[in-house]
Design an enzyme around this catalytic site. Sequence first.
Site, PDB file in Angstrom:
ATOM      1  CE  LYS A  21      -3.392  -2.277   2.960  1.00 17.67           C
ATOM      2  NZ  LYS A  21      -3.994  -2.656   3.854  1.00 17.67           N
ATOM      3  NE  ARG A  22       4.164   0.442   4.390  1.00 14.35           N
ATOM      4  CZ  ARG A  22       3.257  -0.514   4.975  1.00 14.35           C
ATOM      5  NH1 ARG A  22       2.156  -0.157   5.152  1.00 14.35           N
ATOM      6  NH2 ARG A  22       3.605  -1.749   4.747  1.00 14.35           N
TER       7      ARG A  22
END
Length: 494
Positions: free
Chosen positions: A263-264
């Site tokens: 997600k990052r």
Amino acid sequence: MASASGSPVRVRFCPSPTGNPHVGLVRTALFNWAFARHHQGTLVFRIEDTDAARDSEESYEQLLDSMRWLGFDWDEGPEVGGPHAPYRQSQRMDIYRDVAARLLDAGHAYRCYCSQEELDTRREAARAAGRPSGYDGHCRDLTDAQVEEYTSQGREPIVRFRMPDEPITFTDLVRGEITYLPENVPDYGIVRANGAPLYTLVNPVDDAMMEITHVLRGEDLLSSTPRQIALYKALIGLGVAKEIPAFGHLPYVMGEGNKKLSKRDPQSSLNLYRERGFLPEGLLNYLSLLGWSLSADQDVFTIDEMVAAFDVTDVQPNPARFDLKKCEAINADHIRLLEIKDFTERCRPWLKAPAAPWAPEDFDEAKWQAIAPHAQTRLKVLSEITDNVDFLFLPEPVLDEASWTKAMKEGSDALLTTARANLAAADWTSPESLKEAVLAAGETHGLKLGKAQAPVRVAVTGRTVGLPLFESLEVLGKEKALARIDAALARLAA
Ligand code: GLU
Ligand code: ZN
């Protein structure tokens, strides 16, 4: 496809409201949406916002905005409502409290008083002894006296679900038959000590109450499936669930260096694709290829073609690699597929401030309409339009020093002088005539067309690469083009 009992397909998309969805989440939404549409089923959109600390109203709005931008519609959920409303888990807390109480009453769940330190100590000991290290069932059958003792110590229990002591087998729609042994699926928490229900409870309870027939989601949730199946069985006993849904787990998406796309990762942010000017249809086309394909020889297709062909049983279980180059290439194909009118409109956000560097009054609609067809075949993403057409709307071309150095060689002044004279005599309503003029200038100085046109291009547009030169000259117009060649000659002389 219908569910086991033949009832119509009901699938769900149930993200936590993070403001900026990642591409893995978008793929999950896409596959659920396409599956629902293919089977003329129902797509339920549910917001899993029980984590109040993390979930803000703003990220909820952003999530909805992203879904709309992608072009998804849903049959039940926020804004459209439906028979199982509300569709935001934060508004369903009474339901979860009630179900947890009934699970406790029926003995499917029990209160666990173990402290974190006790759990950690026993886990370490089990590990050292080579035994399974999950929860050991310590509080499964406490006596009244033990409960009283713990309570008097001021311990606050969590609620744990009691897993059956038998293997759980299910047939994953993507991965086939899978069996989990009881020692690998220990009793698990469903309600926190502070009374807050956990994902492990609320997600299957809602799936049950919303009569979901197929759970399609990322592979990271595979290991929660045996727990959910066991919980489902208990819910069926309580009359809360009708039947266990089918499960299909979509393969991991791998990023750079063959690591799971996280997600990052900047590469995984939907907003990034939106800001760069991907078309939703291009992005969705590419994301559909992460685990699925329309056919061996067709990578580019419309969403309708996907819906017509899509089935989750055709999804491949092996990890899919996210390839940005391919994503861009497919997007470029979708840009080319647009009607020209649609293309000119979709570029608008990049033709005005803050993206565009020119003054709004210097923008010229007729010039834009004239150049657009030549730009359409060139762009990978819409944001590239700004640099490609700025020479039309800026009073002076952007002077890119690297381009200048590359194009302006010994003898460029002589070439430009001849080209200018030829161009002054050419027919400016015909790109062919403009090409002839530059070609002839090249011949005079012993240069091929490619070498001859580079200084002209840099003089007029400021850059060595860009849209087809002679069409660009025609749209810019004779007067401005010749003035820019004069300016370049003056710079070369200085
Ligand atoms: N809210 C969960 C998530 O975003 C949904 C998981 C599921 O599809 O079961 O991970
Ligand atoms: Zn315990």
